[in-house]
Design a protein around this motif. Structure first.
Motif, PDB file in Angstrom:
ATOM      1  N   GLY A 123     -15.089  32.042  15.188  1.00 13.25           N
ATOM      2  CA  GLY A 123     -16.299  32.310  15.958  1.00 13.25           C
ATOM      3  C   GLY A 123     -17.575  32.336  15.156  1.00 13.25           C
ATOM      4  O   GLY A 123     -18.659  32.553  15.719  1.00 13.25           O
ATOM      5  N   ALA A 124     -17.490  32.131  13.835  1.00 14.72           N
ATOM      6  CA  ALA A 124     -18.700  32.151  13.013  1.00 14.72           C
ATOM      7  C   ALA A 124     -19.503  30.875  13.245  1.00 14.72           C
ATOM      8  O   ALA A 124     -18.994  29.773  13.033  1.00 14.72           O
ATOM      9  CB  ALA A 124     -18.339  32.271  11.537  1.00 14.72           C
ATOM     10  N   PRO A 125     -20.744  30.962  13.686  1.00  5.36           N
ATOM     11  CA  PRO A 125     -21.525  29.756  13.992  1.00  5.36           C
ATOM     12  C   PRO A 125     -22.050  29.089  12.720  1.00  5.36           C
ATOM     13  O   PRO A 125     -22.116  29.697  11.654  1.00  5.36           O
ATOM     14  CB  PRO A 125     -22.685  30.303  14.829  1.00  5.36           C
ATOM     15  CG  PRO A 125     -22.881  31.695  14.297  1.00  5.36           C
ATOM     16  CD  PRO A 125     -21.502  32.199  13.958  1.00  5.36           C
ATOM     17  N   ARG A 126     -22.432  27.857  12.845  1.00  2.00           N
ATOM     18  CA  ARG A 126     -23.123  27.162  11.765  1.00  2.00           C
ATOM     19  C   ARG A 126     -24.527  27.754  11.647  1.00  2.00           C
ATOM     20  O   ARG A 126     -25.219  27.952  12.658  1.00  2.00           O
ATOM     21  CB  ARG A 126     -23.193  25.668  12.064  1.00  2.00           C
ATOM     22  CG  ARG A 126     -23.793  24.806  10.940  1.00  2.00           C
ATOM     23  CD  ARG A 126     -23.722  23.335  11.338  1.00  2.00           C
ATOM     24  NE  ARG A 126     -24.400  22.455  10.396  1.00  2.00           N
ATOM     25  CZ  ARG A 126     -23.841  21.942   9.309  1.00  2.00           C
ATOM     26  NH1 ARG A 126     -22.574  22.234   9.022  1.00  2.00           N
ATOM     27  NH2 ARG A 126     -24.526  21.144   8.515  1.00  2.00           N
ATOM     28  N   ILE A 127     -24.968  28.059  10.441  1.00  2.00           N
ATOM     29  CA  ILE A 127     -26.251  28.729  10.251  1.00  2.00           C
ATOM     30  C   ILE A 127     -27.062  28.008   9.175  1.00  2.00           C
ATOM     31  O   ILE A 127     -26.553  27.159   8.448  1.00  2.00           O
ATOM     32  CB  ILE A 127     -26.070  30.221   9.883  1.00  2.00           C
ATOM     33  CG1 ILE A 127     -25.156  30.385   8.649  1.00  2.00           C
ATOM     34  CG2 ILE A 127     -25.489  31.013  11.037  1.00  2.00           C
ATOM     35  CD1 ILE A 127     -25.863  30.517   7.349  1.00  2.00           C
ATOM     36  N   ASN A 128     -28.340  28.386   9.083  1.00  3.38           N
ATOM     37  CA  ASN A 128     -29.182  27.874   8.014  1.00  3.38           C
ATOM     38  C   ASN A 128     -29.899  29.047   7.347  1.00  3.38           C
ATOM     39  O   ASN A 128     -29.821  30.194   7.803  1.00  3.38           O
ATOM     40  CB  ASN A 128     -30.179  26.835   8.543  1.00  3.38           C
ATOM     41  CG  ASN A 128     -31.058  27.377   9.660  1.00  3.38           C
ATOM     42  OD1 ASN A 128     -31.590  28.486   9.572  1.00  3.38           O
ATOM     43  ND2 ASN A 128     -31.210  26.602  10.728  1.00  3.38           N
ATOM     44  N   ALA A 129     -30.615  28.739   6.268  1.00  2.00           N
ATOM     45  CA  ALA A 129     -31.262  29.807   5.503  1.00  2.00           C
ATOM     46  C   ALA A 129     -32.312  30.535   6.318  1.00  2.00           C
ATOM     47  O   ALA A 129     -32.471  31.763   6.187  1.00  2.00           O
ATOM     48  CB  ALA A 129     -31.877  29.222   4.235  1.00  2.00           C
ATOM     49  N   GLN A 130     -33.028  29.840   7.179  1.00  4.69           N
ATOM     50  CA  GLN A 130     -34.078  30.488   7.957  1.00  4.69           C
ATOM     51  C   GLN A 130     -33.505  31.536   8.898  1.00  4.69           C
ATOM     52  O   GLN A 130     -34.113  32.606   9.093  1.00  4.69           O
ATOM     53  CB  GLN A 130     -34.883  29.459   8.755  1.00  4.69           C
ATOM     54  CG  GLN A 130     -36.114  30.039   9.438  1.00  4.69           C
ATOM     55  CD  GLN A 130     -37.082  30.675   8.455  1.00  4.69           C
ATOM     56  OE1 GLN A 130     -37.489  30.049   7.480  1.00  4.69           O
ATOM     57  NE2 GLN A 130     -37.441  31.929   8.679  1.00  4.69           N
ATOM     58  N   GLN A 131     -32.342  31.273   9.466  1.00  6.67           N
ATOM     59  CA  GLN A 131     -31.714  32.270  10.328  1.00  6.67           C
ATOM     60  C   GLN A 131     -31.348  33.531   9.539  1.00  6.67           C
ATOM     61  O   GLN A 131     -31.523  34.649  10.027  1.00  6.67           O
ATOM     62  CB  GLN A 131     -30.471  31.665  10.987  1.00  6.67           C
ATOM     63  CG  GLN A 131     -30.787  30.623  12.050  1.00  6.67           C
ATOM     64  CD  GLN A 131     -29.542  29.897  12.512  1.00  6.67           C
ATOM     65  OE1 GLN A 131     -28.827  29.277  11.716  1.00  6.67           O
ATOM     66  NE2 GLN A 131     -29.266  29.973  13.808  1.00  6.67           N
ATOM     67  N   LEU A 132     -30.847  33.355   8.318  1.00  7.02           N
ATOM     68  CA  LEU A 132     -30.543  34.517   7.478  1.00  7.02           C
ATOM     69  C   LEU A 132     -31.811  35.266   7.110  1.00  7.02           C
ATOM     70  O   LEU A 132     -31.841  36.504   7.133  1.00  7.02           O
ATOM     71  CB  LEU A 132     -29.805  34.078   6.213  1.00  7.02           C
ATOM     72  CG  LEU A 132     -28.390  33.537   6.400  1.00  7.02           C
ATOM     73  CD1 LEU A 132     -27.809  33.099   5.054  1.00  7.02           C
ATOM     74  CD2 LEU A 132     -27.476  34.564   7.054  1.00  7.02           C
ATOM     75  N   ILE A 133     -32.866  34.541   6.779  1.00  8.17           N
ATOM     76  CA  ILE A 133     -34.140  35.181   6.459  1.00  8.17           C
ATOM     77  C   ILE A 133     -34.645  35.980   7.651  1.00  8.17           C
ATOM     78  O   ILE A 133     -35.102  37.124   7.506  1.00  8.17           O
ATOM     79  CB  ILE A 133     -35.165  34.118   6.020  1.00  8.17           C
ATOM     80  CG1 ILE A 133     -34.785  33.548   4.653  1.00  8.17           C
ATOM     81  CG2 ILE A 133     -36.583  34.701   5.988  1.00  8.17           C
ATOM     82  CD1 ILE A 133     -35.568  32.311   4.249  1.00  8.17           C
ATOM     83  N   ASP A 134     -34.546  35.412   8.846  1.00  7.85           N
ATOM     84  CA  ASP A 134     -34.980  36.128  10.049  1.00  7.85           C
ATOM     85  C   ASP A 134     -34.157  37.395  10.255  1.00  7.85           C
ATOM     86  O   ASP A 134     -34.690  38.434  10.690  1.00  7.85           O
ATOM     87  CB  ASP A 134     -34.870  35.222  11.278  1.00  7.85           C
ATOM     88  CG  ASP A 134     -35.911  34.104  11.278  1.00  7.85           C
ATOM     89  OD1 ASP A 134     -36.901  34.214  10.524  1.00  7.85           O
ATOM     90  OD2 ASP A 134     -35.717  33.122  12.031  1.00  7.85           O
TER      91      ASP A 134
END
Length: 386
Positions: free
Chosen positions: A276-287
């Motif tokens: 269930g872990a979605p694909r993410i990017n650095a901006q999502q982590l920063i947010d």
């Protein structure tokens, strides 16, 4: 006078991949659990949790005692805990409950033993899956046993059950200066020595005592926890549990945030803890980190940002880790970032291969530090910034 958290363990739903007693729960059994305080006081109280239980939790009774070794306690130190002046209590589903204050002098680094007795079947237990410390079980009511003999008939389990916090209070006024370490397994401590209290928050507490400035240090790490999304093994995301596990800790003043490694390593997973872990990017982590900073500041907490240590990531995953770390470094101390920085990445990285841990700090799985690595993390935290 006010209460200060002295020890904590973040609670989580049942991890289907973790061994232990949580799935079946307890019936006519005593559970003995050992914890180490980070500061002491003259009064103590114990918080129990039924956050993820399926039925009301009926506790027949509980004791608090000074630990000697293993499941044994110091003879004569056993004290019955009460809840509303009664030895028994019932905790509704989704709730937590504090014991009545108990007059008992305690000290920083002192180990205490909490024994819970359940006469009736509990059902699946609210628990903490990676305690890095043994808990013990005995058939029947052995709350006041000084010896650990009754508890040797079952193999110990490295989990904590229902026990979520121990608070202390002193007759003299104490500062609101508690530190909460929020994170995943690298905060939780896998790779450290069992029963040795060598996780990085433990070693930070040791460093503060040695410096003559003891402060509460509470471990709010959960193995396999993610910053942004719920995990089948690590429970609610760090953003979702921030209020309960950080903001509501009594006496908390500072939070150290180390989160995002599992979001990166588990993304697009379909099985096990990564399901269930979605694909993410650095901006999502920063947010996500910005959200935690905002939460902390609105509630009067200082927020320390920790860079993600090397995890043997490659390709896109390593790019995301580096982008997040660069943002934490670049914005720390500005209005757009954390109040201060602790650079775990640079403290632990192999200078010849920066995406990996320095061999002297590697527990062997190339993700989790060993005792020396956790000590290096504690040393890397600037005490003046706390």
């Amino acid at each position: 006078m006010f209460w200060r958290g002295s020890w904590a363990a973040a609670q989580q739903p049942l991890n289907p991949n973790a061994p232990g007693w949580a799935k079946q729960g307890f019936a006519n059994q005593s559970v003995r659990q050992v914890v180490r305080l980070t500061v002491g006081g003259t009064m103590v109280r114990v918080r129990l949790s039924n956050l993820y239980g399926t039925t009301p939790l009926r506790l027949t009774g509980a004791t608090l005692a000074r630990t000697t070794a293993g499941a044994a306690v110091k003879r004569g130190s056993q004290r019955h805990l009460t809840f509303g002046s009664r030895q028994w209590t019932q905790i509704p589903v989704g709730s937590e409950r504090d014991s009545d204050p108990l007059r008992m002098s305690t000290a920083a680094r002192e180990r205490l033993t909490v024994t819970l007795y359940f006469a009736q079947r509990t059902g699946p237990a609210t628990y903490h899956s990676r305690a890095m410390a043994n808990s013990y079980r005995a058939t029947g009511d052995h709350r006041v046993d000084p010896g650990g003999g009754a508890y040797t008939r079952a193999e110990p389990r490295a989990n904590w059950y229902y026990l979520t916090r121990i608070d202390v209070r002193s007759a003299q006024a104490q500062p609101r200066n508690g530190i909460v370490a929020l994170g995943d397994s690298i905060t939780d401590g896998p790779g450290s020595t069992l029963n040795a209290d060598n996780r990085y928050p433990d070693q930070l507490a040791e460093r503060l005592v040695a410096n003559g400035t003891p402060r509460p240090v509470l471990n709010a790490g959960i193995s396999s926890n993610r910053l942004l999304t719920k995990s089948p093994c690590g429970g609610e995301s760090a953003t979702a549990r921030f209020r309960r596990d950080v903001v509501l800790q009594p006496g908390a003043r500072t939070v150290i945030v180390l989160a995002g490694t599992n979001d990166i390593r588990q993304q697009s997973g379909t099985t096990g803890c990564a399901k269930g872990a979605p694909r993410i990017n650095a901006q999502q982590l920063i947010d996500g980190h910005r959200y935690l900073i905002k939460w902390a500041h609105e509630r009067g907490l200082k927020a320390i940002g920790a860079t993600l240590p090397p995890c043997s990531c490659i390709g896109r995953n390593e790019t995301i880790r580096n982008q997040l770390n660069q943002w934490i470094r670049r914005t720390a101390g500005t209005r757009n970032g954390y109040d201060a920085l602790t650079d775990f990445d640079r403290a632990l990285a192999n200078p010849h291969k920066p995406n990996t841990l320095r061999p002297a700090y590697d527990s062997g799985d190339h993700v989790h530090p060993n005792d020396a690595g956790y000590q290096r993390m504690a040393q890397a935290i600037p005490l003046t910034k706390l």
